[in-house]
Scaffold this active site. Sequence first.
Site, mmCIF file in Angstrom:
data_model
loop_
_atom_site.group_PDB
_atom_site.id
_atom_site.type_symbol
_atom_site.label_atom_id
_atom_site.label_comp_id
_atom_site.label_asym_id
_atom_site.label_seq_id
_atom_site.Cartn_x
_atom_site.Cartn_y
_atom_site.Cartn_z
ATOM 1 N N VAL A 173 0.808 -1.219 0.000
ATOM 2 C CA VAL A 173 0.000 0.000 0.000
ATOM 3 C C VAL A 173 0.844 1.273 0.000
ATOM 4 O O VAL A 173 0.309 2.368 -0.063
ATOM 5 C CB VAL A 173 -0.979 0.042 1.196
ATOM 6 C CG1 VAL A 173 -1.976 -1.091 1.120
ATOM 7 C CG2 VAL A 173 -0.226 0.017 2.529
ATOM 8 N N LYS A 174 2.168 1.131 0.073
ATOM 9 C CA LYS A 174 3.038 2.295 0.097
ATOM 10 C C LYS A 174 3.305 2.826 -1.321
ATOM 11 O O LYS A 174 2.900 2.226 -2.311
ATOM 12 C CB LYS A 174 4.366 1.942 0.781
ATOM 13 C CG LYS A 174 4.231 1.466 2.230
ATOM 14 C CD LYS A 174 3.652 2.532 3.125
ATOM 15 C CE LYS A 174 3.898 2.271 4.611
ATOM 16 N NZ LYS A 174 3.532 0.955 5.104
ATOM 17 N N HIS A 175 4.030 3.941 -1.404
ATOM 18 C CA HIS A 175 4.285 4.578 -2.694
ATOM 19 C C HIS A 175 5.047 3.660 -3.649
ATOM 20 O O HIS A 175 4.784 3.642 -4.852
ATOM 21 C CB HIS A 175 5.122 5.852 -2.493
ATOM 22 C CG HIS A 175 4.408 6.938 -1.765
ATOM 23 N ND1 HIS A 175 3.945 6.795 -0.479
ATOM 24 C CD2 HIS A 175 4.086 8.205 -2.135
ATOM 25 C CE1 HIS A 175 3.366 7.920 -0.093
ATOM 26 N NE2 HIS A 175 3.449 8.794 -1.077
#
Length: 392
Positions: A192-194
């Site tokens: 879910v991170k960049h």
Amino acid sequence: MQPIPYGKQQITEEDIQAVVQTLQSDFLTQGPKIEEFENKFAQYIGCVYAVAVANGTAALHLCAMALGVNEQSNVITTPITFVASANCVRYCGGTVWFADIDPATGLMDIDKVRDLLKSKPKGFFTGIIPVDFAGLPVHLEAFRQLADEYNLWILEDACHAPGGYFLDNQGQKQLCGNGKYADLAIFSFHPVKHIATGEGGMITTNNKELYDKLVLLRTHGITKKPELLPKDKGGWYYEMQELGYNYRIPDILTALGISQLNRADAGLQKRREIAARYDEVFGQDENIIILNPAAYSDDKSETGHAYHLYVILVKNRRGLYDYLRQHHIYAQVHYIPVHTMPYYQQLGWQQGDFPAAENYYEQCLSLPMYPTLSKEEQEFVIEKVLAFVNEQ
């Protein structure tokens, strides 16, 4: 309409081919892709050294070890973060202290930190772990001044904020994790991170001594570097010089990370565009409070929000959470205050210790925020949020 999660990875054909090429190479782990990823990430962040590791929690643990956290250490962090930001201190036997948040930003309140430092003799505290919560950067220049006054190290938890920045007192952009004000910084590559590698993390620093410690601790405390070993021991010879861990990341995942990094700026821009649309609508509704609105601006009064999360505050958070789920919008809550977790309550923390953090938790909700969130999906989220809060 398909279910809309709060966060979601984007895997392109380029990502897939990057992994396939590594699968077909001579190295699946401990190969050249790791150093390539480290070098490119360091360049992106603007620091001197980067150390790729298994995940963000491993990054925090290694940093605590490299900084010398032990049973005598007292370290300050925020209650509004994922538990790993505090747990890394406990892994090394240290004591965690919390400082309440600024309700307007969700970030650890520097005035509360100062009050906590003043409450104990100088030398009692050893370090600070500020968190760039939701992607909003902590103003580390101010924290560095405070830390220097009390001879503290700073470990920046920048998991939410690659590409984020704040403006220093000279009006210069200071990218999260660039090492100018923090001794060490860490990032996560959870889906879910960049930047997504499945699992993975990175430590950044400008300190050569800390860098060398991290590289050693990442691989069992073992080295094969000739300059660190006795002469004429043979090409096979190695030494375990510290008690380290197997916190390595494989080439397969770093190949994916390199490919993802190539479009990191485009993803960040998309997040800011989505935030601008949310701000435009929710900022006009008296039933919604936006956590740090319009922080994506380049205006000198603002900061470069990286928008890992887009957080709103509403009176009936549970009702809105359930209502959105009924419409297949899977908003999330970030975070349950760490000091209210049973483990930390066993250590003496109690409900009521940090009113701003607890009040924030009662109202916060993270809305869908990821680069592939379509305009149609954004409008659907907006429609359902407004429908609920204005019917209460």
